[in-house]
Design an enzyme around this catalytic site. Structure first.
Site, PDB file in Angstrom:
ATOM      1  N   TYR A 229       0.814  -1.216   0.000  1.00 55.07           N
ATOM      2  CA  TYR A 229       0.000   0.000   0.000  1.00 55.07           C
ATOM      3  C   TYR A 229       0.852   1.273   0.000  1.00 55.07           C
ATOM      4  O   TYR A 229       1.956   1.285   0.529  1.00 55.07           O
ATOM      5  CB  TYR A 229      -0.922   0.051   1.218  1.00 55.07           C
ATOM      6  CG  TYR A 229      -2.068  -0.924   1.203  1.00 55.07           C
ATOM      7  CD1 TYR A 229      -2.378  -1.659   0.068  1.00 55.07           C
ATOM      8  CD2 TYR A 229      -2.847  -1.121   2.340  1.00 55.07           C
ATOM      9  CE1 TYR A 229      -3.436  -2.557   0.069  1.00 55.07           C
ATOM     10  CE2 TYR A 229      -3.912  -2.018   2.345  1.00 55.07           C
ATOM     11  CZ  TYR A 229      -4.192  -2.738   1.212  1.00 55.07           C
ATOM     12  OH  TYR A 229      -5.237  -3.620   1.215  1.00 55.07           O
TER      13      TYR A 229
ATOM     14  N   GLY B  32     -24.011   7.162  -1.520  1.00 56.73           N
ATOM     15  CA  GLY B  32     -24.764   8.290  -2.055  1.00 56.73           C
ATOM     16  C   GLY B  32     -24.286   8.711  -3.424  1.00 56.73           C
ATOM     17  O   GLY B  32     -24.313   9.899  -3.772  1.00 56.73           O
TER      18      GLY B  32
ATOM     19  N   SER C   3     -13.887  -2.794   1.088  1.00 55.31           N
ATOM     20  CA  SER C   3     -14.782  -2.068   0.188  1.00 55.31           C
ATOM     21  C   SER C   3     -16.229  -2.142   0.657  1.00 55.31           C
ATOM     22  O   SER C   3     -17.128  -2.509  -0.111  1.00 55.31           O
ATOM     23  CB  SER C   3     -14.662  -2.584  -1.256  1.00 55.31           C
ATOM     24  OG  SER C   3     -15.279  -1.700  -2.180  1.00 55.31           O
TER      25      SER C   3
END
Length: 326
Positions: free
Chosen positions: A53, A225, A216
């Protein structure tokens, strides 16, 4: 903050896990420090990262991978933090261009662990996770490497990520034959719009006593949204997914509005409602995003809302084989 046991282990972790994949790639060090400080203050004691990462996750880049661990290491080096968190990282992904700079050979596991410890500026990893299944390397070799790390005190618990149900079963059988504890957790893609693991991974986790750590949880932002944000001219990168799921998103966001809750909070609360789920991984890019996520911990979805969510985002029909056979 609420806490629960990590699978069948005696280790207690917060119901949210702080994901740090954005550290170094999207979020600079100063903001990353703020997010970790805020998480600790909120009672989040479960921090997740991976050796790869922090950048484009490509060994062809001269820099990038390892940055997230380095940022966490510099934060820990300030003192008074290491024993307050459960630190999880991963091994498997390419960390160089050499043939043994990847996957789960004992050779790579040893080197990858030493490199992660150095970057994290710590002497042990609380949860060392296999980032992916490696079916080329014998489980006897993998477990021997993990056993040695545990004996040396460099690793406390072993976990998996992106394993199939039968991978969990074979891994646990091999560990049991060695009188080794084996896996305590599985980190899988799981959210309202991606429910495939309900077929076999979740039943395997339940059977073998593994905690489930969904990654996720908002479907890459789809469940946060996305439709409303697109209307407002934001998150145009989700336009293709939005059109693909537009009828579902319209129904979903209408339900959230009826409940008086934000879509992201409803999606997280739905995961937390599942007793197999230990802690969804939240990956805030700012301190404010982290603070807003905490609302989901207080949200209890009524049965009617849960039923409606199943209608909008149907799963595979239950667990295998009943989901598809008589």
């Amino acid at each position: 903050m609420q806490y629960t046991f990590l699978g069948r282990s005696g280790l207690q972790v917060s119901r949210f896990c702080l994901g740090t994949m954005n550290f170094g790639m999207v979020t600079e060090q100063a903001a990353s420090f703020e997010i970790m400080d805020e998480a600790l203050q909120a009672g989040i004691n479960f921090f997740d990262t991976a050796d790869v990462y922090g950048g484009p996750q490509s060994p062809d880049m001269e820099q990038g991978y390892g940055v997230s661990e380095e940022i966490i290491g510099r934060w820990l080096a300030q003192g008074g933090r290491r024993e307050r968190i459960v630190l999880a990282t991963k091994v498997y992904q390419p960390m160089g261009t050499g043939p043994n700079d990847r996957h789960l050979s004992a050779y790579h596991i040893r080197k990858a662990c030493e490199d992660s410890l150095r970057r994290l500026q710590t002497d042990h990893i609380d949860l060392y996770q296999m980032h992916h299944i490696d079916r080329r390397t014998p489980l006897e070799e993998i477990w021997q490497a993990f056993e040695l790390l545990v004996q040396q005190g460099k690793v406390i618990y072993a976990g998996s990520s992106n394993f199939a149900g039968w991978d969990i079963a074979t891994a646990q059988c091999a560990a049991a034959a060695r009188h080794f504890m084996g896996l305590v957790s599985e980190q899988s893609l799981y959210n309202l719009s991606s429910r495939t693991i309900e077929l076999e991974v979740i039943p395997a986790c339940r059977h073998y006593g593994l905690g489930l750590i969904p990654w996720s949880p908002l479907g890459g932002g789809l469940l946060g949204g996305a439709l409303r944000k697109a209307t407002e001219g934001r998150r145009a990168d989700k336009s293709q997914q939005i059109e693909q799921h537009r009828p579902q998103l319209e129904a979903y966001e209408a339900l959230c509005q009826k409940l008086g809750e934000q879509p992201a909070d409803v999606a997280l609360a739905w995961l937390l409602h599942n007793p197999i789920v230990t802690a969804p991984i939240i990956g805030p890019r700012t301190k404010e995003q982290l603070t807003r996520s905490l609302r989901a911990l207080e949200l209890s979805l009524p049965n009617e809302a849960l039923r409606r969510l199943d209608e909008i985002w149907p799963g595979p029909g239950g667990e295998a084989p009943k989901a598809y056979a008589w």
